[in-house]
Write a protein that holds these residues in place. Structure first.
Motif, short mmCIF file in Angstrom:
data_model
loop_
_atom_site.label_atom_id
_atom_site.label_comp_id
_atom_site.label_asym_id
_atom_site.label_seq_id
_atom_site.Cartn_x
_atom_site.Cartn_y
_atom_site.Cartn_z
N VAL A 22 0.87 -1.17 0.00
CA VAL A 22 0.00 0.00 0.00
C VAL A 22 0.91 1.23 0.00
O VAL A 22 1.66 1.44 0.95
CB VAL A 22 -0.94 0.02 1.22
N ARG A 23 0.86 1.95 -1.09
CA ARG A 23 1.74 3.13 -1.28
C ARG A 23 3.20 2.77 -0.99
O ARG A 23 3.89 3.44 -0.25
CB ARG A 23 1.24 4.30 -0.43
N ARG A 24 3.62 1.61 -1.56
CA ARG A 24 4.98 1.08 -1.50
C ARG A 24 5.38 0.55 -0.12
O ARG A 24 6.53 0.20 0.11
CB ARG A 24 6.02 2.12 -1.98
N VAL A 25 4.44 0.51 0.80
CA VAL A 25 4.70 -0.09 2.10
C VAL A 25 4.24 -1.55 2.06
O VAL A 25 3.08 -1.84 1.74
CB VAL A 25 3.97 0.66 3.23
N PHE A 26 5.14 -2.46 2.36
CA PHE A 26 4.81 -3.89 2.32
C PHE A 26 3.75 -4.21 3.37
O PHE A 26 3.86 -3.82 4.53
CB PHE A 26 6.07 -4.71 2.59
N ILE A 27 2.71 -4.95 2.94
CA ILE A 27 1.63 -5.32 3.84
C ILE A 27 1.62 -6.82 4.13
O ILE A 27 1.61 -7.25 5.26
CB ILE A 27 0.26 -4.88 3.27
N MET A 28 1.61 -7.62 3.06
CA MET A 28 1.61 -9.07 3.26
C MET A 28 2.16 -9.78 2.04
O MET A 28 2.17 -9.25 0.93
CB MET A 28 0.22 -9.58 3.63
N ASP A 29 2.61 -11.00 2.28
CA ASP A 29 3.33 -11.75 1.25
C ASP A 29 2.43 -12.67 0.43
O ASP A 29 2.79 -13.10 -0.66
CB ASP A 29 4.42 -12.60 1.91
N SER A 61 -1.40 -0.82 -3.99
CA SER A 61 -2.65 -0.06 -3.98
C SER A 61 -2.43 1.34 -3.43
O SER A 61 -1.66 1.55 -2.49
CB SER A 61 -3.70 -0.78 -3.13
N GLY A 62 -3.13 2.30 -4.03
CA GLY A 62 -3.07 3.66 -3.53
C GLY A 62 -4.26 4.00 -2.67
O GLY A 62 -4.33 5.11 -2.13
N ASP A 63 -5.22 3.07 -2.55
CA ASP A 63 -6.48 3.37 -1.86
C ASP A 63 -6.67 2.61 -0.55
O ASP A 63 -7.36 3.09 0.35
CB ASP A 63 -7.67 3.05 -2.78
N LEU A 64 -6.10 1.43 -0.42
CA LEU A 64 -6.32 0.64 0.79
C LEU A 64 -5.65 1.29 1.99
O LEU A 64 -4.60 1.95 1.85
CB LEU A 64 -5.77 -0.78 0.60
N PRO A 65 -6.20 1.09 3.18
CA PRO A 65 -5.56 1.62 4.39
C PRO A 65 -4.29 0.85 4.73
O PRO A 65 -4.18 -0.35 4.43
CB PRO A 65 -6.62 1.43 5.48
N LEU A 66 -3.34 1.51 5.36
CA LEU A 66 -2.08 0.86 5.70
C LEU A 66 -2.27 -0.26 6.73
O LEU A 66 -1.47 -1.20 6.78
CB LEU A 66 -1.07 1.88 6.24
N ASN A 67 -3.30 -0.15 7.52
CA ASN A 67 -3.53 -1.19 8.54
C ASN A 67 -4.51 -2.25 8.05
O ASN A 67 -5.23 -2.87 8.82
CB ASN A 67 -4.07 -0.56 9.84
N VAL A 68 -4.52 -2.49 6.76
CA VAL A 68 -5.44 -3.47 6.18
C VAL A 68 -5.14 -4.86 6.72
O VAL A 68 -3.98 -5.24 6.91
CB VAL A 68 -5.33 -3.45 4.64
N SER A 69 -6.19 -5.61 7.00
CA SER A 69 -6.05 -6.98 7.50
C SER A 69 -6.66 -7.94 6.48
O SER A 69 -7.31 -7.52 5.51
CB SER A 69 -6.79 -7.14 8.83
N ARG A 70 -6.48 -9.23 6.70
CA ARG A 70 -7.07 -10.21 5.80
C ARG A 70 -8.59 -10.13 5.83
O ARG A 70 -9.26 -10.35 4.82
CB ARG A 70 -6.61 -11.61 6.17
#
Length: 641
Positions: free
Chosen positions: A314-321, A340-349
């Motif tokens: 999310v905006r080049r911040v790694f979230i999950m593999d 993604s440019g729209d998802l929140p950085l604290n997105v969960s499964r």
């Protein structure tokens, strides 16, 4: 402070270490690739955990990886300021690892050093590659958020044991130091390890394997000291790799070689991908996708629950593999990145499962992959055939999972056929339609548990004589697939082993008349065979589908096939009650014999049934009885017996 303790490696790890030390030395440079990859993952994990706990950064938000070497001490050090490890994590991750990846890796070893070296990263055992060049490995680490006195030092010489002790460390992160093997007596270089103690050599390895790591990989600058006649190390650092997200760059600025290098970094696959697609999508949902088609299937391709194909940023911040929501399961072989440019950085499964943005990304990625496959299929048949051999059975799952794209998936399917090249699955449904004989209105197929059984099925005989192509389906998934593929381009798919043979306009009037006459002539024979077989069959009837064979089994319309029945039984599933229909060939000598002599009708009827069962790949309930009846029949027909 806890005492130093010495522990033993797990048996699988001991075996792995032996392999690393003795079998993969010819590919020694891969150790740096693996250690840098682990360091990058550690930094990504810190970024992710810091989304909820920003205090983990401790004021140091500039994540980086460093590579240092000391020619005099004969050491190479890879360090990072990522998440770090606690004492227990060091034991779990480095010493007594009990994950399936280690055992799976050992099971895949082939003896081909290049191939085996490639497998290391794929199976998650990359840390142990350090022992390819080192006779001692020291790891000093402190987990982010822990106190300076909670650091840990782990050491091993790779011979079966390791030590672990608390070790004060001011900075968070991990430092891995490799003590290179010393040259044996009389040798100037320890099998080539000394060449690694060189600034240019290490930089070239970093650029070769890790150029597209998004974090900066730094090394100390060096300059020539004229007075001492040697290089000296400066305090200043410079970045060796590009340290930028490849997918964020414009496509016209990226070469094919750079794409392939990034794929190798992402997958640890030394071969080039079969294809890739790179797009920036703008609109209601904005994201960038860089997706690859691998050339070979991973070892766990049939584990639908274990997916590790798509990395989510999310905006080049790694979230999950392994963001499984970004592609349907039937495309689980695809590797790549979605940013993604729209998802929140604290997105969960859980959020991914419910998000409308994720649904839009999933649909977009699916369409791009299918488009890529269509382009390869249309423009490079040989390359598409390579893809199909590796992933064709997986793609077939899409017919039942993705109704919206069912027609596109159907066009991508490939099958063997009676007009094809042996067992090669090269015939598309569009190819089949283009070869249909005049008057043909349906697409015909036969299913079996092997290509040989399908190609030699007695059900094909009348179709082969008339030049009608029949698809030969022998993959285990085909029966399931057919339940979701009833027609293609307006043409119904029909099994040649189910129901009456309706050739429509392809049937000759003479054949229809002969069928009626044979039915009347063999009325009493059919009744006798039906009575002899009793409850073993649903019915007995004269057939027009056989030319050379004496008998065959068919299923009633709407019933499961004999092949599907066997597959369900093998899987331990409950099988619906099914009695087959026995069709007999009035032109065959064995059947005609019954017109003249019905004294052994019981035995010969059973032989006709047993033949049909064997011909379709089934198993006899009474093999000994079959042999006895067959021998008895041979005695009656062999002169002088």
């Amino acid at each position: 402070m806890a005492m130093k303790e010495t522990l033993g490696f797990q048996a699988e790890v001991k075996q792995l270490l032996k392999l690393m030390i003795h079998s993969l030395y010819g590919n020694r440079e891969i150790f740096l690739r693996e250690l840098i990859s682990n360091a990058s993952d550690a930094c990504d994990k810190l970024r992710f955990e810091a989304l909820d706990k920003p205090e983990l950064y401790g004021g140091d938000t500039d994540l980086e990886i460093r590579v240092n070497f000391d020619p005099e001490a004969r050491t190479i050090t890879v360090s990072d300021n990522g998440i770090g490890m606690s004492r227990q994590e060091a034991i779990d991750n480095l010493g007594t690892i009990a994950r399936s990846g280690t055992q799976e890796f050992l099971g895949q070893i082939s003896g081909d050093k290049k191939h085996d070296a490639q497998l290391i990263g794929q199976f998650g055992v990359g840390f142990y590659s350090a022992f390819i060049v080192a006779d001692k490995v020291s790891v000093v680490s402190r987990r982010a958020g822990a106190g300076a006195d909670e650091g840990v030092r782990w050491e091993s010489d790779g011979t079966g044991e390791f030590s672990v002790e608390n070790f004060p460390r001011e900075a968070r992160g991990t430092e891995v130091t490799l003590h290179l093997r010393a040259p044996a007596e009389g040798e100037s270089d320890a099998g080539g390890a000394d060449e690694l103690l060189d600034d240019w050599r290490l930089r070239s390895i970093v650029r070769k394997y890790s150029d597209h790591i998004s974090l900066p990989i730094k090394m100390h600058q060096r300059e020539w000291d004229k007075d001492k006649g040697q290089y000296r190390t400066l305090d200043e650092l410079d970045t060796v790799n590009q340290a930028s997200a490849l997918w964020a760059r414009p496509r016209n600025e990226i070469t094919a070689e750079e794409y392939h290098d990034f794929y190798r970094h992402l997958t640890h696959d030394e071969a080039d991908p079969l294809g890739f697609t790179h797009n920036r999508v703008e609109g209601r949902t904005e994201y960038t996708q860089l997706l690859f088609l691998p050339g070979t299937a991973p070892f766990d391709i049939w584990d639908r629950e274990h997916r590790h194909g798509i990395r989510l940023y999310v905006r080049r911040v790694f979230i999950m593999d392994d963001a499984e929501q970004l592609l349907p399961a039937y495309l689980r072989f695809v590797r790549g990145v979605v940013d993604s440019g729209d998802l929140p950085l604290n997105v969960s499964r859980e959020i991914l499962q419910e998000s409308r943005d994720v649904k839009s990304i999933r649909e977009g990625c699916t369409k791009r992959v299918l488009t890529l496959l269509e382009e390869i299929a249309d423009n490079d048949g040989e390359k598409y055939q390579s893809f199909w051999k590796e992933f064709g059975q997986v793609l077939k799952e899409g017919l039942g999972e993705d109704f919206g794209n069912r027609e596109r998936i159907a066009k991508l399917l490939r099958f063997a056929s009676t007009k094809g090249d042996g067992s090669e699955q090269k015939v598309g449904l569009a190819d089949y339609l283009g070869r249909m004989v005049e008057g043909q209105e349906k697409i015909y197929y036969v299913t079996a548990d092997s290509h040989a059984a399908a190609a030699n099925s007695p059900h094909l005989e009348v179709f082969v004589r008339k030049g009608i192509e029949v698809l030969l389906l022998s993959d285990r998934i085909d029966e399931w697939m057919l339940s979701h593929l009833q027609e293609f381009d307006g043409k119904e798919l029909v099994s040649v082993s189910r129901g009456d043979v309706d050739l429509g306009k392809l049937a000759d009037e003479e054949e229809k008349v002969a069928q009626v006459e044979a039915t009347a002539e063999f009325k009493d024979v059919v009744a006798a065979v039906r009575e002899a077989l009793g409850e073993q069959v649903k019915d007995v009837r004269i057939t027009n589908r056989l030319i050379d064979s004496a008998s065959c089994l068919v299923s009633e319309e709407g019933e499961i096939s004999g092949n599907l029945e066997r597959l369900l039984r093998q899987a331990g599933q409950k099988v619906p009650e099914r009695k087959p229909i026995l069709e007999i060939n009035p032109a065959h000598a064995l059947v005609r014999r019954l017109l003249e002599d019905r004294s052994r009708v019981a035995d010969w009827s059973q032989l006709l049934l047993d033949q049909a069962v064997l011909a379709e790949g089934g198993q006899l309930e009474d093999p000994a009885g079959f042999v006895r009846r067959l021998n008895a029949m041979l005695v009656t027909v062999v002169p002088g017996a």
